[in-house]
Design a protein around this motif. Sequence first.
Motif, PDB file in Angstrom:
ATOM      1  N   LEU A  91      49.975  -0.165  -3.446  1.00 33.74           N
ATOM      2  CA  LEU A  91      49.779  -1.290  -2.535  1.00 33.74           C
ATOM      3  C   LEU A  91      48.305  -1.674  -2.572  1.00 33.74           C
ATOM      4  O   LEU A  91      47.450  -0.932  -2.090  1.00 33.74           O
ATOM      5  CB  LEU A  91      50.196  -0.922  -1.111  1.00 33.74           C
ATOM      6  CG  LEU A  91      49.933  -1.997  -0.063  1.00 33.74           C
ATOM      7  CD1 LEU A  91      50.877  -3.191  -0.264  1.00 33.74           C
ATOM      8  CD2 LEU A  91      50.088  -1.432   1.354  1.00 33.74           C
ATOM      9  N   ILE A 117      52.133  -5.464  -4.021  1.00 34.84           N
ATOM     10  CA  ILE A 117      52.777  -4.284  -4.599  1.00 34.84           C
ATOM     11  C   ILE A 117      52.683  -4.344  -6.113  1.00 34.84           C
ATOM     12  O   ILE A 117      52.985  -5.364  -6.727  1.00 34.84           O
ATOM     13  CB  ILE A 117      54.244  -4.192  -4.143  1.00 34.84           C
ATOM     14  CG1 ILE A 117      54.299  -3.852  -2.649  1.00 34.84           C
ATOM     15  CG2 ILE A 117      55.012  -3.163  -4.963  1.00 34.84           C
ATOM     16  CD1 ILE A 117      55.695  -3.824  -2.072  1.00 34.84           C
ATOM     17  N   ALA A 129      55.116   1.252   1.859  1.00 43.47           N
ATOM     18  CA  ALA A 129      54.128   0.197   1.628  1.00 43.47           C
ATOM     19  C   ALA A 129      54.064  -0.762   2.812  1.00 43.47           C
ATOM     20  O   ALA A 129      52.977  -1.182   3.235  1.00 43.47           O
ATOM     21  CB  ALA A 129      54.452  -0.564   0.342  1.00 43.47           C
ATOM     22  N   SER A 163      50.880  -1.432   5.012  1.00 44.26           N
ATOM     23  CA  SER A 163      50.422  -2.810   5.080  1.00 44.26           C
ATOM     24  C   SER A 163      50.184  -3.233   6.524  1.00 44.26           C
ATOM     25  O   SER A 163      49.182  -3.877   6.844  1.00 44.26           O
ATOM     26  CB  SER A 163      51.458  -3.728   4.408  1.00 44.26           C
ATOM     27  OG  SER A 163      50.947  -5.009   4.156  1.00 44.26           O
ATOM     28  N   GLN A 194      52.867  -9.940   2.452  1.00 42.21           N
ATOM     29  CA  GLN A 194      52.847  -9.133   1.229  1.00 42.21           C
ATOM     30  C   GLN A 194      53.344  -9.994   0.074  1.00 42.21           C
ATOM     31  O   GLN A 194      54.144 -10.917   0.271  1.00 42.21           O
ATOM     32  CB  GLN A 194      53.745  -7.899   1.359  1.00 42.21           C
ATOM     33  CG  GLN A 194      53.265  -6.870   2.362  1.00 42.21           C
ATOM     34  CD  GLN A 194      54.023  -6.957   3.670  1.00 42.21           C
ATOM     35  OE1 GLN A 194      55.103  -7.500   3.751  1.00 42.21           O
ATOM     36  NE2 GLN A 194      53.422  -6.411   4.725  1.00 42.21           N
TER      37      GLN A 194
END
Length: 379
Positions: free
Chosen positions: A59, A76, A98, A102, A110
């Motif tokens: 990440l 990612i 992730a 995050s 994302q």
Amino acid sequence: MDIRTSRPEDLDQVEKLVVSRLDPSDGVDARLLMTDPDAGCDWVGVADDDGRIVSTLTLMDETVTLDCLDLPAGQIEQVATDTEYEGRGLVRDLIGWAHDRSAERGHLLQLVMGVPYFYRQFGYVYSIPVKQTRALTRTPDPVAGHVVRRATDADIPALHRLQDDAQRGADLRMSHTTQCWRWLLHRTGSLTWIVERDGVPVGTGRSTPEEEGDVVLGEIAGDDDAVRALVAHVHPAQVGERHPLLEPLLAERAPELDQYMVRIPDVPKLFEHLRPVFTGRLRGHEPTDVLLGFYRTHVRFHWDGERIGPYEWGGTLLGPGSAGGAGIAPDLLAPLLFGPHGIDGLRRIFSDVYPGPRTELMTRLFPPVTSDLLTFYLP
């Protein structure tokens, strides 16, 4: 199976796993990131089966800028699973890891680019066009007075400046951080170039190594003569569409559409952050009440001619148009905010996105967005 953040002692196993499923240069990248003080093991998640690393994911911290407003984001990359462990949901678990990391880092969205369809299972939506890579039909003549060489760490300020100039016209952009430039300069999977004229950097680009086959040149920036010199020196088979000078030299665009996928984890939090963007778009419009319906939720706010009042979030609203609002399918919010169609374009594709009776107001709020994203891996 332990899904956790990686540790320094995992480095050799992570590198070996990434190389086995991806490419030798990806192993170099894993080592660069995991040993860098600006990234490190905190960026890498692993699935640990009693000391054996059998799946991994990275990440990366990014910043996406929309209308001059920075949005912290996560991207990612380097997703790999041992063949013996495929089909057990390990990537799903790592994506959950992730998303948790995050949120802790304050990311408002994302991004991912990769396997078709796969990431849609985890809330990602195709949203932002990827600039196409097209065959170069004719190489421009070299331009005298230019020196083309590999970039070094000392060139990072120049790389920043050249890419900032190239991205200036885009509504939505993502640049390389100083740390990312450092990793790019030391990786083996791509080469970063500088073009100098009279000792001054005037152009740049990034290409794949010759040993990988046909050379692909992307992230091209600089003035026309610098670009001619760069392309003549690298002599790529394919070029990423970005510089208008090269457009007549490229083959026809492919009909396929490649897009970055975006996930919005918290819509109210993102809307609060986007308040300056919406304010800028509404400036000049008379005072009005605004209603945006996302079917299972909705939001109202008042525009007084200068500023946006508090957001008032509510529940299900199946017919926002009849109440004077816009209807926006929640899974199409990312392409609405960050994509090239705007609400007027999306309503021509999807029946559950429409501006309602106040078309002029909603097209102000949600116009088409041009984009230019620089990613660690060349598309």
